[in-house]
Design an enzyme around this catalytic site. Structure first.
Site: not given
Length: 185
Positions: A85, A102
């Site tokens: 995000h 990630n």
């Protein structure tokens, strides 16, 4: 098969699961996360090229401010980098990050300037770092590690582990990142 693809293509593969052409990559840059990764990889690629270095650093700085990502060309980041995000992310330039990692929003990966852990983190391959996690100091995070959101990590973490809490605890787990890290390159 994946060896013939560029680092940038491998980063974008993590998002879509498809090998993309340069034009297809550029089209996907409407996504702020992918757009920032594109600019970051260009700044890294041309880091030692006079003229291009200055241009890409200026472009990178613009998007650091626009998107809230504070990642620098000096940061060593392996292929298959994935930002979950956008917004508020700080990574010290001396940090080393492995392949297929990630990182979610609100994460801080920082340098410690004094004490027994003086220095910056080294993060292994296939590490998933959840929202608002903090990793500080000269610590080593092994491979296949899941760092749960809001965890504070200032110690070494062995491979095949889940880290949870503040103060953080290590839970051994052979499949720590299974179904968290997909489309590995």
């Amino acid at each position: 098969m994946a060896e013939k693809y560029s680092t940038l293509q491998k980063d974008f593969f993590r998002e879509s699961g498809k090998w993309l052409s340069t034009f297809q990559i550029w089209k996907k840059c409407i996504n702020p996360n992918l757009h920032f990764i594109y600019v970051l990889r260009m700044a890294q690629k041309y880091r030692k090229t006079p003229g291009f270095n200055t241009f890409w650093r200026i472009v990178l700085r613009h998007y650091q401010i626009k998107y809230g990502f504070q990642i620098y060309p000096e940061t060593e980041i392996g292929e298959g980098f994935y930002l979950g995000h956008w917004g508020s992310l700080v990574i010290n330039p001396q940090t080393v990050i492995g392949k297929n990692c990630n990182i979610a929003q609100g994460v801080t990966i920082g340098r410690q300037n004094r004490g027994k852990n003086e220095g910056s983190p080294v993060i292994g391959n296939e590490v998933w770092i959840g929202a608002n996690a903090v990793i500080v100091g000269a610590v080593t995070i092994g491979n296949n590690v899941l760092i749960v959101p809001n965890s504070y990590v200032n110690f070494d973490v062995p491979s095949n582990s889940v880290v949870i809490g503040n103060p953080a605890k290590i839970i051994p787990a052979d499949n720590a990142t299974r179904e968290y890290i997909n489309r590995k390159v």
